[in-house]
Write a protein that holds these residues in place. Sequence first.
Motif, short mmCIF file in Angstrom:
data_model
loop_
_atom_site.label_atom_id
_atom_site.label_comp_id
_atom_site.label_asym_id
_atom_site.label_seq_id
_atom_site.Cartn_x
_atom_site.Cartn_y
_atom_site.Cartn_z
N HIS A 124 72.74 97.36 87.07
CA HIS A 124 74.10 96.89 86.79
C HIS A 124 74.84 96.56 88.09
O HIS A 124 75.54 95.54 88.19
N ASP A 125 74.69 97.41 89.10
CA ASP A 125 75.31 97.14 90.39
C ASP A 125 74.74 95.87 91.01
O ASP A 125 75.47 95.08 91.61
N TYR A 126 73.43 95.68 90.84
CA TYR A 126 72.78 94.47 91.36
C TYR A 126 73.38 93.23 90.70
O TYR A 126 73.66 92.23 91.36
N GLU A 127 73.56 93.28 89.38
CA GLU A 127 74.12 92.13 88.65
C GLU A 127 75.54 91.83 89.14
O GLU A 127 75.93 90.66 89.26
N THR A 128 76.32 92.88 89.40
CA THR A 128 77.68 92.68 89.91
C THR A 128 77.65 92.00 91.27
O THR A 128 78.38 91.04 91.51
N LYS A 129 76.80 92.48 92.17
CA LYS A 129 76.69 91.89 93.51
C LYS A 129 76.18 90.45 93.42
O LYS A 129 76.64 89.58 94.15
N PHE B 113 62.80 93.36 101.15
CA PHE B 113 62.34 91.97 101.15
C PHE B 113 62.22 91.45 99.72
O PHE B 113 62.66 90.34 99.41
N ARG B 114 61.63 92.26 98.83
CA ARG B 114 61.48 91.86 97.42
C ARG B 114 62.83 91.67 96.76
O ARG B 114 63.03 90.75 95.98
N LEU B 115 63.77 92.56 97.06
CA LEU B 115 65.12 92.46 96.48
C LEU B 115 65.81 91.17 96.94
O LEU B 115 66.43 90.47 96.11
N LEU B 116 65.67 90.83 98.20
CA LEU B 116 66.29 89.59 98.70
C LEU B 116 65.62 88.36 98.09
O LEU B 116 66.31 87.38 97.76
N GLN B 117 64.30 88.40 97.93
CA GLN B 117 63.59 87.28 97.30
C GLN B 117 64.04 87.10 95.86
O GLN B 117 64.25 85.97 95.41
N LYS B 118 64.20 88.22 95.15
CA LYS B 118 64.65 88.17 93.75
C LYS B 118 66.04 87.55 93.68
O LYS B 118 66.31 86.68 92.84
N LEU B 119 66.94 87.96 94.57
CA LEU B 119 68.30 87.43 94.59
C LEU B 119 68.28 85.93 94.89
O LEU B 119 68.97 85.14 94.24
N ALA B 120 67.48 85.52 95.87
CA ALA B 120 67.39 84.10 96.24
C ALA B 120 66.87 83.26 95.07
O ALA B 120 67.37 82.16 94.82
N ASP B 121 65.88 83.79 94.34
CA ASP B 121 65.34 83.06 93.20
C ASP B 121 66.36 82.92 92.08
O ASP B 121 66.41 81.90 91.40
N GLY C 155 76.70 88.44 90.98
CA GLY C 155 77.84 87.65 90.51
C GLY C 155 78.75 87.26 91.67
O GLY C 155 79.26 86.14 91.73
N HIS C 156 78.98 88.21 92.60
CA HIS C 156 79.81 87.91 93.77
C HIS C 156 79.15 86.82 94.62
O HIS C 156 79.82 85.87 95.06
N VAL C 157 77.84 86.93 94.84
CA VAL C 157 77.12 85.93 95.63
C VAL C 157 77.21 84.57 94.97
O VAL C 157 77.48 83.55 95.62
N SER C 158 77.04 84.53 93.63
CA SER C 158 77.13 83.27 92.89
C SER C 158 78.51 82.65 93.03
O SER C 158 78.66 81.45 93.22
N ARG C 159 79.55 83.49 92.94
CA ARG C 159 80.92 83.00 93.06
C ARG C 159 81.19 82.43 94.46
O ARG C 159 81.79 81.36 94.60
N PHE C 160 80.68 83.11 95.49
CA PHE C 160 80.87 82.63 96.86
C PHE C 160 80.17 81.29 97.06
O PHE C 160 80.72 80.36 97.66
N LEU C 161 78.93 81.16 96.56
CA LEU C 161 78.18 79.91 96.71
C LEU C 161 78.85 78.78 95.93
O LEU C 161 78.91 77.65 96.40
N ALA C 162 79.36 79.09 94.73
CA ALA C 162 80.03 78.07 93.93
C ALA C 162 81.31 77.58 94.61
O ALA C 162 81.71 76.43 94.44
N ALA C 163 81.94 78.45 95.41
CA ALA C 163 83.15 78.07 96.13
C ALA C 163 82.81 77.30 97.41
O ALA C 163 83.72 76.86 98.12
N GLY C 164 81.52 77.13 97.71
CA GLY C 164 81.12 76.36 98.88
C GLY C 164 80.99 77.17 100.15
O GLY C 164 80.95 76.61 101.24
N ASN C 165 80.93 78.49 100.04
CA ASN C 165 80.81 79.34 101.23
C ASN C 165 79.37 79.78 101.44
O ASN C 165 78.60 79.90 100.48
N LYS C 166 79.02 80.06 102.69
CA LYS C 166 77.73 80.65 102.98
C LYS C 166 77.83 82.14 102.70
O LYS C 166 78.91 82.72 102.77
N VAL C 167 76.70 82.76 102.37
CA VAL C 167 76.68 84.19 102.07
C VAL C 167 75.61 84.87 102.92
O VAL C 167 74.46 84.46 102.93
N LYS C 168 76.04 85.92 103.63
CA LYS C 168 75.11 86.74 104.41
C LYS C 168 74.85 87.99 103.58
O LYS C 168 75.75 88.77 103.34
#
Length: 191
Positions: A97-102, A134-142, A104-117
């Motif tokens: 659930h925490d992953y889904e929330t985070k 590494f697996r967690l970051l790959q999953k998020l990127a996908d 969502g934040h990344v998706s919102r930032f990218l949709a607003a045209g910002n880069k996300v670290k």
Amino acid sequence: MSSETRINDRIRVPEVRLVGPAGEQVGIVRIEDALRLAQENDLDLVEVAPQARPPVCKLMDFGKFKYESAQKARESRRNQQLTVIKEQKLRPKIDQHDYETKKGHVSRFLAAGNKVKVTIMFRGREQSRPELGFRLLQKLADEVTELGFVESSPKQDGRNMIMVLAPHKNVKPIKAAKPAKDDSPEPPADA
């Protein structure tokens, strides 16, 4: 050498290549003749190419020229896009659930045209298992691939693993919606 444009009496060369007010080539003339022509036409003699031999000068209204160049500079600043980098921090043992929330934040930032670290922080024994991060970051990127792409692949940096996501170029940034104005008349104060 000064970057300020020289005009009229500040031009200190014996002869110049003169361009008329309509852009026509007059030719190489003595500075005195060029200044006299400028005075007769009620214009300024402006040095437009000081490095040329002889320097190129043009007959023009200098005040109008400065105003138009300031307008162009202001317009180019307005069209300039400011790059903002947002940061999202995760842990390798994050709950779903925490992953889904985070995410969502990344998706919102990218949709607003910002880069996300995206940073994964390792503590204690987690540092010996960087493949989890590494697996967690790959999953998020996908999962956010339709909004952005991986600009900088995951790298271990001490206790942290960092990845940078950037929005796609063809996606227009979504700006925050402004609340609509209510056009209904206000009730009288003494009612």
